[in-house]
Design an enzyme around this catalytic site. Sequence first.
Site, short mmCIF file in Angstrom:
data_model
loop_
_atom_site.label_atom_id
_atom_site.label_comp_id
_atom_site.label_asym_id
_atom_site.label_seq_id
_atom_site.Cartn_x
_atom_site.Cartn_y
_atom_site.Cartn_z
N ASP A 214 0.85 -1.18 0.00
CA ASP A 214 0.00 0.00 0.00
C ASP A 214 0.88 1.23 0.00
OD1 ASP A 214 -2.30 1.48 0.00
OD2 ASP A 214 -2.78 1.21 2.11
N ASP B 252 -1.58 -1.00 5.13
CA ASP B 252 -2.07 0.35 5.39
C ASP B 252 -1.57 0.87 6.74
OD1 ASP B 252 -3.94 2.64 4.75
OD2 ASP B 252 -4.81 1.95 6.64
N HIS C 286 29.29 19.77 -8.59
CA HIS C 286 29.92 20.76 -9.46
C HIS C 286 31.17 21.37 -8.80
CE1 HIS C 286 28.62 24.09 -6.89
NE2 HIS C 286 27.49 23.44 -6.75
N ARG D 243 26.82 26.18 -13.33
CA ARG D 243 28.00 25.53 -12.74
C ARG D 243 28.00 24.02 -12.97
NH1 ARG D 243 24.39 27.49 -9.15
NH2 ARG D 243 23.60 26.26 -7.39
N GLU E 28 19.74 22.09 -7.66
CA GLU E 28 19.93 22.25 -6.22
C GLU E 28 18.61 22.63 -5.54
OE1 GLU E 28 21.01 21.49 -3.47
OE2 GLU E 28 22.99 22.43 -3.30
#
Length: 385
Positions: free
Chosen positions: A11, A126, A194, A245, A269
């Site tokens: 579930d 559940d 980066h 970047r 980001e």
Amino acid sequence: MSGRRLIVEADGGSRGNPGAAAYGAVVRAADTGEVLAEVAEAIGVTTNNVAEYRGVLAGLRAARQIDPDAVVEARLDSKLVVEQMSGRWKIKNQDLQPLALEVRRVFPPGRVTYTWVPRAQNAHADTLVNQALDGKPIGVASVVPPAPTSVEEGAAVDDHAGEVEPAEPTSPANRLAAWSPELGTPTTLLIVRHGQTALTAARRFSGGGVDGPELDEVGRGQAARAAELLAASGAIAVVASPMVRTRQTAEAVAARLGVSVRVDDDWRECHFGDWEGRTLAEITERYPEGVASWYGSTATAPPGGESLDDVARRVSVARDKLLARYPGQTVVVVTHSMPMRVLTRIALGAPPATLFRLLPAPGSVTEIQHYADGTIALPRFGQRP
């Protein structure tokens, strides 16, 4: 082939649609009804349907841990998932398509059937969903393997044979990395942060809501060294966040590998909103209660920004798309600090507070291996080129 018959009850749900979401799954022996495994996990902010798919995926992976040759009946109270996985309805939602592919990969075709059951007959799963939403996840499957009938049979199913004491039951979280060749070829994600920018050097928040800044001279050198580090990785693709970047870093890596860069917005980001461009000291002075709340709960978003739960949701979707698109292959993902931390935390099964303790350096590489049965390995974190 053992042909053991197992039942998966699964579930998923969200409080709001989308909203805070979780899944739960139970594996039972078909002949006795005995519970063999349970798993429940909060998955950040997403839709009910995504949570339902994540539940059946987790349940099937737990069933595979018990017996990779099993015949499984998946009992779900989601008519949508049952009809789509049975092939009677098309899967048009792009968020569900990669999840459905992952579900189909767990067992060979024909070994899993899907049955709709009323919610009242899916109460165990559940309950697990609600426990996870209330902050009480099981996290990973707690698997009870079949009792061995002889010493030889026990040795055959024990992934930790030879240790001084019996190991905990087998699950994706406690498999030894040294045994990974037995699990087949993983899909390997080489996550690259980066290179440095002026904001990175000044320790200022630099989020996904602004395209810039560019790499500085140090950052360009870090990108070049990361490219050399990954030159022999065998990566067949490079995916990048749309930020300047990350694209600059990715272009250096892709040129060394001889491939092109594919941009995916989900790898950007965290959007820091009003905190953008400020140092932590400046933010704490101006938003003391907001910062305390942010560190206290991943559901808290900066003013005008997004929460870390939001980041986890979209990064998990981006990851699942890559796993479905490049099974058994190596892919470079050039992204940012928070997405890298999120994936690492998920791989380790660590609590949310771990995000604030992981500090990947600019230009560093984290390697995460995803196996078809759900096992995740982390061979390296934050390797500096």
